[in-house]
Write an enzyme that holds these catalytic residues in place. Structure first.
Site, short mmCIF file in Angstrom:
data_model
loop_
_atom_site.label_atom_id
_atom_site.label_comp_id
_atom_site.label_asym_id
_atom_site.label_seq_id
_atom_site.Cartn_x
_atom_site.Cartn_y
_atom_site.Cartn_z
N CYS A 181 -4.91 1.79 -4.61
CA CYS A 181 -4.17 2.81 -3.86
C CYS A 181 -2.84 3.14 -4.52
O CYS A 181 -2.39 4.29 -4.51
CB CYS A 181 -3.96 2.36 -2.41
SG CYS A 181 -3.06 0.79 -2.26
N HIS A 192 0.89 -1.17 0.00
CA HIS A 192 0.00 0.00 0.00
C HIS A 192 0.91 1.21 0.00
O HIS A 192 1.89 1.25 0.75
CB HIS A 192 -0.90 0.03 1.24
CG HIS A 192 -1.55 1.38 1.45
ND1 HIS A 192 -2.65 1.78 0.74
CD2 HIS A 192 -1.23 2.40 2.27
CE1 HIS A 192 -2.98 3.01 1.12
NE2 HIS A 192 -2.13 3.40 2.05
#
Length: 489
Positions: free
Chosen positions: A108, A35
């Site tokens: 993301c 992420h």
């Protein structure tokens, strides 16, 4: 000119490489489940429920994860207001709106890439290998089964701030107080236990406020249900077995006594098969959290936890990932319920097996072993230290046996946990393991029944440099727990 950084997180907490190889095959293994977020202008910008932002420390504390790497992307001439106007536009035109998430092309990491190159007009974006991770998963034979797990791993829940509501008042933003609730579990399907304890609302100053961080801790539990389907697909289950086991994916399902009894018996059989033990353990960690709607399942659950304890004590779990999951099962069981019957002997003292299990957990927490910095070794120490913490909570729970002045004699189990957590603590370099060991030590030192005795023993052993801890300047919540431990001494 403002310097821009990319914060890189591992949502698997170090376990992706070993377990992705096990699930997907060595040729498809990956090092981390990434992420990423843009860090600029004193904020962290990321794609979750739309484009979101908050102070970097608030993001990390409320989610219980911390970057494994922070890389500079260069300096931008773009102003904060210009960049946030770009973010607003992406949310409004649907490119990165709350409902536009797509695993392959709009996650993301895709946002971080576009935010760097387009929003901030930088010459470089995030490392290319990060963008290739989803396709690498999906190119494996089990890709279609892994896709739901990956989707669940995205940070789309519990966002502290939505840019669409706050961008217009960006100049007046200050980080809000960290919520006095348990930090969101790191999105790790194998052991989604928070890395750090949550901050109390009352104050960040522990010098005169007792032990607010320690006092607010709850049991460390692994509750993620994202891998239930994958486990069922890998287990050799009959249709009726699959039907009942699939209910583990529903945390709100009301279990009947007979159903839980059947599930415990079923999973013990699966654990006898070497190739199926990983998946059986993953499911068992959820089973021990479930309560029957009627009657008591203690006998079957006790047999299951003793079975897992025997696997550890008899060295039948050669894989470190399997040992980590075994500790996860026991941590969940001991953290959510009373200690099982096999942990006590006939005279109500700790059984020999229970004491051996604690000693084994201490051994698995040892940071001085070879390859201690590898992800699998860190994961093992994290799981074993969670077991020790949850066990210490049970052993120091208030009783009717007196000792409210804290001067009761330490039993063998508590003494083993305390000394084991103190030993080699200075050699540990994994923040999660350090935090959990300090939490465990603090749990014992502040015990109403054993606290003063434990404090005296800790001082006599001289295994903590109290002056160094108290004089240090701490910003991280886990470090503040260490400071509270020092204050108890």
């Amino acid at each position: 000119m403002t310097e821009v950084h990319v914060a890189i997180y591992d949502l698997s907490n170090g376990m992706a490489k070993g377990l992705s190889a096990q699930f997907l095959g060595p040729q498809h293994a990956i090092d981390i489940i990434p992420h990423t977020a843009i860090v600029a202008f004193g904020k962290e910008y990321f794609f979750g429920q739309g484009i979101e932002w908050c102070h970097p420390q608030e993001f990390r504390m409320t989610r219980g994860i911390h970057p494994i790497d922070i890389q500079s992307l260069g300096h931008t001439s773009c102003s904060q207001s210009e960049f946030e106007a770009w973010c607003r536009m992406q949310g409004q035109n649907g490119r990165f709106s709350a409902t536009s998430y797509d695993l392959l092309s709009r996650n993301c990491n895709n946002f971080t890439e576009e935010a760097a190159r387009e929003g901030l007009r930088l010459g470089r974006g995030i490392p290319s290998w990060i963008l290739e991770v989803p396709q690498r998963f999906l190119s494996s034979p089990l890709g279609t089964m892994v896709r739901p797990m990956l989707e669940q791993m995205q940070l789309t829940n519990s966002a502290p701030t939505d840019v669409s509501h706050q961008m217009n008042d960006a100049q007046s933003y200050t980080p809000s107080a960290t919520p006095a609730v348990a930090a969101a579990a790191a999105a790790n399907p194998w052991a989604d236990i928070p890395e750090t304890p949550p901050a109390p609302k009352e104050s960040n100053d522990t010098s005169s406020a007792g032990t607010p961080f320690l006092d607010k801790q709850t049991a460390l539990l692994s509750t993620d249900t994202g891998v239930v389907k994958i486990c069922l697909d890998r287990l050799n289950t009959a249709s009726d077995q699959r039907e009942i086991l699939s209910k583990l994916g529903d945390a709100k399902y009301a279990w009947a006594h007979a159903e839980l009894q059947s599930v415990h018996q079923m999973l013990r059989l699966f654990m006898n098969e070497t190739k199926q033990i990983s998946f059986a353990l993953m499911l068992l960690r959820l089973v021990v959290l479930r309560e029957p709607s009627t009657a008591n399942i203690d006998k079957e659950e006790s047999q299951s936890t003793e079975f897992v304890a025997d696997l550890l004590l008899q060295n039948k779990l050669q894989s470190m990932s399997n040992r980590s999951m075994a500790w996860c099962v026991l941590s969940n069981a001991f953290g959510s319920k009373q200690l099982p019957s096999w942990t006590s002997s006939e005279d109500n003292n700790q059984s020999e097996k229970f004491l051996q299990l604690i000693d084994r957990a201490v051994i698995d927490c040892d940071p001085s072993v070879a390859d201690a910095s590898t992800p699998t070794q860190k994961a093992l120490r994290q799981s074993a230290s969670a077991f020790l913490y949850n066990t210490s909570r049970q052993l120091t729970a208030e009783t009717n046996n007196g000792g409210a002045d804290g001067n009761s004699e330490l039993n063998e189990a508590i003494m083993s946990i305390l000394i084991g957590c103190l030993e080699n603590l200075g050699e540990e370099n994994d923040s999660t393991s350090i935090n959990r060991r300090y939490m465990c030590i603090g749990q014992i030192l502040k015990s109403r029944e054993f606290g003063q005795t434990a404090v005296g023993l800790t001082k006599d052993l001289g295994m903590l440099d109290v002056d160094m801890i108290q004089s240090a300047s701490y910003d991280h919540i886990g470090d503040k727990v260490a400071k509270e431990v020092a204050s108890l001494l």
